[in-house]
Design an enzyme around this catalytic site. Sequence first.
Site, PDB file in Angstrom:
ATOM      1  N   ASP A   1      -1.302   1.544  -5.579  1.00 48.90           N
ATOM      2  CA  ASP A   1      -1.771   2.069  -6.854  1.00 48.90           C
ATOM      3  C   ASP A   1      -0.635   2.654  -7.687  1.00 48.90           C
ATOM      4  O   ASP A   1       0.477   2.850  -7.197  1.00 48.90           O
ATOM      5  CB  ASP A   1      -2.877   3.113  -6.632  1.00 48.90           C
ATOM      6  CG  ASP A   1      -2.591   4.069  -5.472  1.00 48.90           C
ATOM      7  OD1 ASP A   1      -1.438   4.173  -5.048  1.00 48.90           O
ATOM      8  OD2 ASP A   1      -3.540   4.718  -5.003  1.00 48.90           O
TER       9      ASP A   1
ATOM     10  N   HIS B   1     -11.714   8.571  -0.627  1.00 52.66           N
ATOM     11  CA  HIS B   1     -11.131   7.457  -1.394  1.00 52.66           C
ATOM     12  C   HIS B   1      -9.982   6.805  -0.629  1.00 52.66           C
ATOM     13  O   HIS B   1      -9.298   7.454   0.164  1.00 52.66           O
ATOM     14  CB  HIS B   1     -10.726   7.887  -2.817  1.00 52.66           C
ATOM     15  CG  HIS B   1      -9.514   8.751  -2.936  1.00 52.66           C
ATOM     16  ND1 HIS B   1      -9.402   9.777  -3.838  1.00 52.66           N
ATOM     17  CD2 HIS B   1      -8.323   8.736  -2.282  1.00 52.66           C
ATOM     18  CE1 HIS B   1      -8.220  10.340  -3.737  1.00 52.66           C
ATOM     19  NE2 HIS B   1      -7.544   9.726  -2.795  1.00 52.66           N
TER      20      HIS B   1
HETATM   21  C1  F6R Z   1      -1.843   6.986  -2.563  1.00 48.29           C
HETATM   22  C2  F6R Z   1      -3.246   6.715  -2.329  1.00 48.29           C
HETATM   23  C3  F6R Z   1      -4.226   7.806  -2.042  1.00 48.29           C
HETATM   24  C4  F6R Z   1      -3.742   8.759  -0.960  1.00 48.29           C
HETATM   25  C5  F6R Z   1      -4.772   9.857  -0.713  1.00 48.29           C
HETATM   26  C6  F6R Z   1      -4.277  10.895   0.266  1.00 48.29           C
HETATM   27  O1  F6R Z   1      -1.152   5.806  -2.873  1.00 48.29           O
HETATM   28  O2  F6R Z   1      -3.605   5.599  -2.433  1.00 48.29           O
HETATM   29  O3  F6R Z   1      -5.441   7.209  -1.665  1.00 48.29           O
HETATM   30  O4  F6R Z   1      -3.508   8.049   0.222  1.00 48.29           O
HETATM   31  O5  F6R Z   1      -5.094  10.495  -1.911  1.00 48.29           O
HETATM   32  O6  F6R Z   1      -3.224  11.584  -0.309  1.00 48.29           O
HETATM   33  P1  F6R Z   1      -2.350  12.621   0.546  1.00 48.29           P
HETATM   34  O7  F6R Z   1      -1.613  11.833   1.549  1.00 48.29           O
HETATM   35  O8  F6R Z   1      -1.445  13.277  -0.461  1.00 48.29           O
HETATM   36  O9  F6R Z   1      -3.330  13.585   1.153  1.00 48.29           O
END
Ligand code: F6R
Length: 243
Positions: free
Chosen positions: A67, A138
Amino acid sequence: MKLYRASNYEALSRIAANLMAAQITLKPDSVIGLATGSTPIGLYDGLAAKYAAGDLDFSRVTTVNLDEYRGLPAGHEQSYSHFMHSHLFDRINLPKDRCFLPDGTCADAEAECRRYEALIESLGGVDMQLLGIGHNGHIGFNEPAEAFARDTNCVTLTRRTLEANQRFFRSIDEVPKQAFTMGIGTIMKARKILMLITGADKAEALAAAFCGPITPAMPASILQLHPDVTLVADEAALAQYHV
Ligand code: F6R
């Protein structure tokens, strides 16, 4: 699903780096799907360390990121492109023309989604897709919804996601309101999924995703239907996972 229980974040990152390194060693021209966020930073450090030690070669690897924010140029310090360059790309010998992200500046969102989806197809699909998970379940930026999004799409971020991401900006008003993301269908087409989950604050999402019903209200729950998922999670994140 294959589960690796890590005692803490360091162990999780080490296991994840070993798994991704094994993928690249066994298939040097792998197409690797990458993620941003806090979770994979330790993995990226581990991959950079393996490269520095001469143990891993990225010269034939291609990467596609999940993304990118809409509206931020690639050079913006909060763009996912910038994140990937500073945490990984600039530290390894991955050819700079072989790392792809959605173009956050593209004015025609639909055209950009089609271009990115076609690009992934033209690469022969993703061999190993790295994922984190949001507190609301998500994956990529596929937020809880009425239906699973199939292809790469442009989404409006939920208040909860804006709040979670505001830590990287001066204020919540500066967080871009939209993002391009691979769709659930795009993610599910990857031949292997490597999901990393760390911390007590993700325990509820982990349990709902892997033990609850498969529903677009919990986007990560679709992974229960994927034939090759490896979950690397630490004990804190596994606190509510009882199977
Ligand atoms: C990032 C992505 C998001 C993250 C998710 C968790 O490219 O696709 O889905 O994997 O928001 O984020 P963190 O690792 O910061 O808790």
